[in-house]
Structures are given as C-alpha cells and as structure tokens.
Design a protein around this motif. Structure first.
Motif, PDB file in Angstrom:
ATOM      1  N   ALA A   1       5.453  -2.827 -11.711  1.00 63.74           N
ATOM      2  CA  ALA A   1       4.699  -3.160 -10.506  1.00 63.74           C
ATOM      3  C   ALA A   1       3.341  -2.457 -10.502  1.00 63.74           C
ATOM      4  O   ALA A   1       2.315  -3.052 -10.118  1.00 63.74           O
ATOM      5  CB  ALA A   1       5.497  -2.781  -9.265  1.00 63.74           C
TER       6      ALA A   1
ATOM      7  N   ARG B   1      10.833  -3.813  -3.499  1.00 62.54           N
ATOM      8  CA  ARG B   1       9.614  -4.411  -2.958  1.00 62.54           C
ATOM      9  C   ARG B   1       8.501  -3.384  -3.029  1.00 62.54           C
ATOM     10  O   ARG B   1       8.646  -2.255  -2.546  1.00 62.54           O
ATOM     11  CB  ARG B   1       9.826  -4.883  -1.518  1.00 62.54           C
ATOM     12  CG  ARG B   1       8.678  -5.739  -0.983  1.00 62.54           C
ATOM     13  CD  ARG B   1       9.120  -6.483   0.267  1.00 62.54           C
ATOM     14  NE  ARG B   1       8.157  -7.478   0.660  1.00 62.54           N
ATOM     15  CZ  ARG B   1       7.305  -7.347   1.683  1.00 62.54           C
ATOM     16  NH1 ARG B   1       7.307  -6.219   2.399  1.00 62.54           N
ATOM     17  NH2 ARG B   1       6.477  -8.314   1.999  1.00 62.54           N
ATOM     18  N   PHE B   2       7.412  -3.776  -3.644  1.00 63.74           N
ATOM     19  CA  PHE B   2       6.263  -2.902  -3.824  1.00 63.74           C
ATOM     20  C   PHE B   2       5.075  -3.489  -3.064  1.00 63.74           C
ATOM     21  O   PHE B   2       4.844  -4.700  -3.099  1.00 63.74           O
ATOM     22  CB  PHE B   2       5.930  -2.767  -5.309  1.00 63.74           C
ATOM     23  CG  PHE B   2       7.084  -2.281  -6.140  1.00 63.74           C
ATOM     24  CD1 PHE B   2       7.315  -0.928  -6.309  1.00 63.74           C
ATOM     25  CD2 PHE B   2       7.946  -3.194  -6.749  1.00 63.74           C
ATOM     26  CE1 PHE B   2       8.387  -0.472  -7.067  1.00 63.74           C
ATOM     27  CE2 PHE B   2       9.012  -2.754  -7.512  1.00 63.74           C
ATOM     28  CZ  PHE B   2       9.236  -1.388  -7.675  1.00 63.74           C
ATOM     29  N   LEU B   3       4.309  -2.617  -2.407  1.00 66.72           N
ATOM     30  CA  LEU B   3       3.202  -3.057  -1.568  1.00 66.72           C
ATOM     31  C   LEU B   3       1.915  -2.358  -1.985  1.00 66.72           C
ATOM     32  O   LEU B   3       1.930  -1.198  -2.397  1.00 66.72           O
ATOM     33  CB  LEU B   3       3.485  -2.747  -0.089  1.00 66.72           C
ATOM     34  CG  LEU B   3       4.766  -3.329   0.513  1.00 66.72           C
ATOM     35  CD1 LEU B   3       4.981  -2.766   1.910  1.00 66.72           C
ATOM     36  CD2 LEU B   3       4.695  -4.836   0.548  1.00 66.72           C
ATOM     37  N   ASP B   4       0.814  -3.055  -1.839  1.00 64.31           N
ATOM     38  CA  ASP B   4      -0.505  -2.474  -2.087  1.00 64.31           C
ATOM     39  C   ASP B   4      -1.527  -3.333  -1.352  1.00 64.31           C
ATOM     40  O   ASP B   4      -1.245  -4.473  -0.963  1.00 64.31           O
ATOM     41  CB  ASP B   4      -0.813  -2.447  -3.586  1.00 64.31           C
ATOM     42  CG  ASP B   4      -1.890  -1.432  -3.951  1.00 64.31           C
ATOM     43  OD1 ASP B   4      -2.542  -0.901  -3.028  1.00 64.31           O
ATOM     44  OD2 ASP B   4      -2.090  -1.189  -5.156  1.00 64.31           O
ATOM     45  N   THR B   5      -2.711  -2.779  -1.146  1.00 65.40           N
ATOM     46  CA  THR B   5      -3.823  -3.533  -0.586  1.00 65.40           C
ATOM     47  C   THR B   5      -4.873  -3.686  -1.665  1.00 65.40           C
ATOM     48  O   THR B   5      -5.384  -2.691  -2.187  1.00 65.40           O
ATOM     49  CB  THR B   5      -4.428  -2.823   0.640  1.00 65.40           C
ATOM     50  OG1 THR B   5      -3.424  -2.703   1.648  1.00 65.40           O
ATOM     51  CG2 THR B   5      -5.598  -3.619   1.205  1.00 65.40           C
TER      52      THR B   5
ATOM     53  N   ASN C   1       3.189 -11.985  -4.033  1.00 60.70           N
ATOM     54  CA  ASN C   1       2.486 -12.591  -2.898  1.00 60.70           C
ATOM     55  C   ASN C   1       1.127 -11.927  -2.759  1.00 60.70           C
ATOM     56  O   ASN C   1       1.028 -10.758  -2.377  1.00 60.70           O
ATOM     57  CB  ASN C   1       3.304 -12.424  -1.616  1.00 60.70           C
ATOM     58  CG  ASN C   1       2.709 -13.196  -0.445  1.00 60.70           C
ATOM     59  OD1 ASN C   1       1.499 -13.360  -0.333  1.00 60.70           O
ATOM     60  ND2 ASN C   1       3.569 -13.673   0.436  1.00 60.70           N
TER      61      ASN C   1
ATOM     62  N   PRO D   1      -3.374  -7.439   2.008  1.00 59.17           N
ATOM     63  CA  PRO D   1      -2.037  -6.930   1.693  1.00 59.17           C
ATOM     64  C   PRO D   1      -1.375  -7.808   0.618  1.00 59.17           C
ATOM     65  O   PRO D   1      -1.373  -9.035   0.721  1.00 59.17           O
ATOM     66  CB  PRO D   1      -1.286  -7.042   3.024  1.00 59.17           C
ATOM     67  CG  PRO D   1      -2.338  -7.203   4.066  1.00 59.17           C
ATOM     68  CD  PRO D   1      -3.484  -7.890   3.404  1.00 59.17           C
ATOM     69  N   MET D   2      -0.828  -7.161  -0.398  1.00 59.32           N
ATOM     70  CA  MET D   2      -0.143  -7.874  -1.469  1.00 59.32           C
ATOM     71  C   MET D   2       1.212  -7.227  -1.703  1.00 59.32           C
ATOM     72  O   MET D   2       1.388  -6.023  -1.463  1.00 59.32           O
ATOM     73  CB  MET D   2      -0.972  -7.869  -2.758  1.00 59.32           C
ATOM     74  CG  MET D   2      -2.316  -8.566  -2.618  1.00 59.32           C
ATOM     75  SD  MET D   2      -3.121  -8.843  -4.213  1.00 59.32           S
ATOM     76  CE  MET D   2      -4.673  -9.592  -3.691  1.00 59.32           C
ATOM     77  N   SER D   3       2.157  -8.026  -2.175  1.00 65.13           N
ATOM     78  CA  SER D   3       3.509  -7.507  -2.389  1.00 65.13           C
ATOM     79  C   SER D   3       4.107  -8.094  -3.661  1.00 65.13           C
ATOM     80  O   SER D   3       3.733  -9.187  -4.105  1.00 65.13           O
ATOM     81  CB  SER D   3       4.411  -7.837  -1.196  1.00 65.13           C
ATOM     82  OG  SER D   3       4.600  -9.238  -1.077  1.00 65.13           O
ATOM     83  N   ILE D   4       5.037  -7.343  -4.230  1.00 67.44           N
ATOM     84  CA  ILE D   4       5.831  -7.808  -5.365  1.00 67.44           C
ATOM     85  C   ILE D   4       7.293  -7.528  -5.041  1.00 67.44           C
ATOM     86  O   ILE D   4       7.686  -6.368  -4.865  1.00 67.44           O
ATOM     87  CB  ILE D   4       5.440  -7.098  -6.672  1.00 67.44           C
ATOM     88  CG1 ILE D   4       3.962  -7.317  -6.989  1.00 67.44           C
ATOM     89  CG2 ILE D   4       6.312  -7.592  -7.825  1.00 67.44           C
ATOM     90  CD1 ILE D   4       3.461  -6.492  -8.172  1.00 67.44           C
ATOM     91  N   ASP D   5       8.093  -8.576  -4.914  1.00 64.08           N
ATOM     92  CA  ASP D   5       9.537  -8.458  -4.727  1.00 64.08           C
ATOM     93  C   ASP D   5      10.217  -8.718  -6.061  1.00 64.08           C
ATOM     94  O   ASP D   5      10.001  -9.772  -6.675  1.00 64.08           O
ATOM     95  CB  ASP D   5      10.041  -9.476  -3.701  1.00 64.08           C
ATOM     96  CG  ASP D   5       9.611  -9.126  -2.284  1.00 64.08           C
ATOM     97  OD1 ASP D   5       9.140  -7.986  -2.081  1.00 64.08           O
ATOM     98  OD2 ASP D   5       9.738  -9.978  -1.391  1.00 64.08           O
TER      99      ASP D   5
END
Length: 251
Positions: A27, A3-7, A123, A12-16
């Motif tokens: 990612a 799971r990768f997160l960034d703003t 997301n 807030p956005m995520s890639i699972d």
C-alpha cells in the motif's frame, strides 16, 4: 481485510485489500506512486514539472520520462477526440488534470499486483480500480452517485478486474471545458465510464462530458467501454454493454 488511507492531490484516497498477511509495504508503494504523480503534474506546486513547463523553465524535450509518457497518451486522446479533450487550459497553459489521476491510480494498481496483491479496491477520489473479489465468488460493488444527492445512487456496479471513473459538475461546478471552444461543457451533470483500464476510463469520462450528447456513442464505438450518463434535465443515457456491470438488485 486491510484498509489504507492517504490524501493525494488534495483528495482522500483508499486501498482496501482482502487478503491475508501484512500488505503495508504494498500500500505504501502504491500511494508513493500517486504522490510522485502529484509532484510532477500538480498545477498548484510551483516546483512541479508542469508548473515549470508553464513558466518556460522546462520544455517538452527536457521534462522527465513520466511527463513524456502522459503527454503522449494525452496527445493521442486529443487527436482522436478532435480536440474535445485538450492538453491546455482556456488560458493556454498546460493542463493534464483530465488524465493524471486515472493514470497515476492505474500505475498504483499495477504496483499492488507486482507485490502479489490480487484482491483489492483502489478508490482515488471516486475513481475506482476493482481487482479480483471482495470475498470468494463476490465482485466488488461500486456505487455511482446521483447528481441530486450524495445519498442516492444512479446505479450500483459489480466489478472484477475493471475500473470506473466519473466526471461530474455536482462538486466543483463548471470545471470541465470543451477543448474546441474553451468554454464550460453543457449537456450532462454526470458521466461514468467503465473500462478495464482507469487511465482510459478517466480520460473518456472527461471527454464524453465535454463532447455533450454525442459523447456516449462516440466513446462506445471506439473503445471497449460502457457508459452511464445523466443529462442536465435528469434523463439517462447509456452506451456499450452497461447491463453486464449492473449489480443484481437486492431482494
């Protein structure tokens, strides 16, 4: 699972990713695409192409290719909606917020696929691209939040290679305008659109919300999409083949 997160765009956005191997590069590339979109289209960045266009430092003839692509897409939606979806704010400035996030996230999802990633969920602040499976034989579940409470779901969707976008008034208030009048849209508290493409889903969620009670049928008759909307008085309206995407109830 990774799971990768960034703003991005202040959201807030995520890639699972549900595949073996190091997917950091994929990612990072996907997030870079969304940051690029923010740099081009943000109304809050004085150096963005959109801000420079609004200051007449650029014209539609001198903007870059990505701006031109989004402008052409948005223009088609403006035309087909009879101006409900608009390219300008009530003050007359260029405003492409109704399309940019979905367009950027769809491009990011395509970049993941180009890296060979087949099973992922991107997301983008509640707008979702669900590709492949969360595990073998099992679709991704996406919950549609009730306007009354973030802990209550209107529905849970089971999605494979589909996208869903929501426009709602429960977080930002009356920010969705009817392009025909320039006034805040009335009739809905939430509109979610399911489509194979997040760009389409994002634009239609905004358009249906702005169009009002005629919007769900209008969109379903013209696009291959499904819609679940809640009216301001708490009633539900659906259009298209919504039942196809509802997750089975847990026993």
């Amino acid at each position: 699972m990774m799971r990768f997160l960034d703003t991005v765009m202040g959201i807030p956005m995520s890639i699972d990713i549900r595949e073996a191997g190091d997917r950091q590069a994929a990612a990072s590339e996907a997030f870079a695409i969304m940051h690029e979109a923010d740099a081009i289209f943000s109304p809050f960045r004085p150096d963005s192409e959109l801000s420079r266009l609004n200051r007449a430092e650029l014209t539609l003839e001198t903007v870059g290719g990505l701006f031109t692509e989004v402008h052409e897409l948005a223009s088609r939606f403006e035309a087909v909606s009879g101006g409900v979806f608009a390219l300008h704010s009530a003050s007359g400035e260029w405003d492409l917020n109704g399309i940019v996030k979905g367009w950027a996230a769809q491009r990011a999802a395509q970049r993941l696929r180009e890296f060979g990633v087949e099973n992922f969920c991107l997301n983008a602040g509640g707008d979702v691209v669900a590709a492949g499976n969360i595990e073998p034989g099992k679709a991704w579940n996406a919950g549609l939040r009730s306007p009354e409470s973030p802990r209550q779901m209107m529905a849970v969707l089971a999605l494979r290679d589909m996208a869903v976008a929501t426009s709602a008034a429960y977080e930002r208030g009356e920010h969705i305008l009817d392009g025909r009048t320039g006034r805040p849209a009335r009739g809905f508290s939430s509109v979610s659109v399911i489509s194979a493409n997040l760009t389409t889903a994002d634009v239609l969620a905004t358009t249906v919300f702005a169009m009002g009670l005629d919007g769900p049928r209008w969109a379903a008759e013209r696009y291959d999409c499904s819609i679940l909307a809640q009216t301001e008085d708490g009633n539900f309206i659906d259009a298209g083949d919504l039942r196809r995407w509802l997750a089975p109830a847990k026993s």
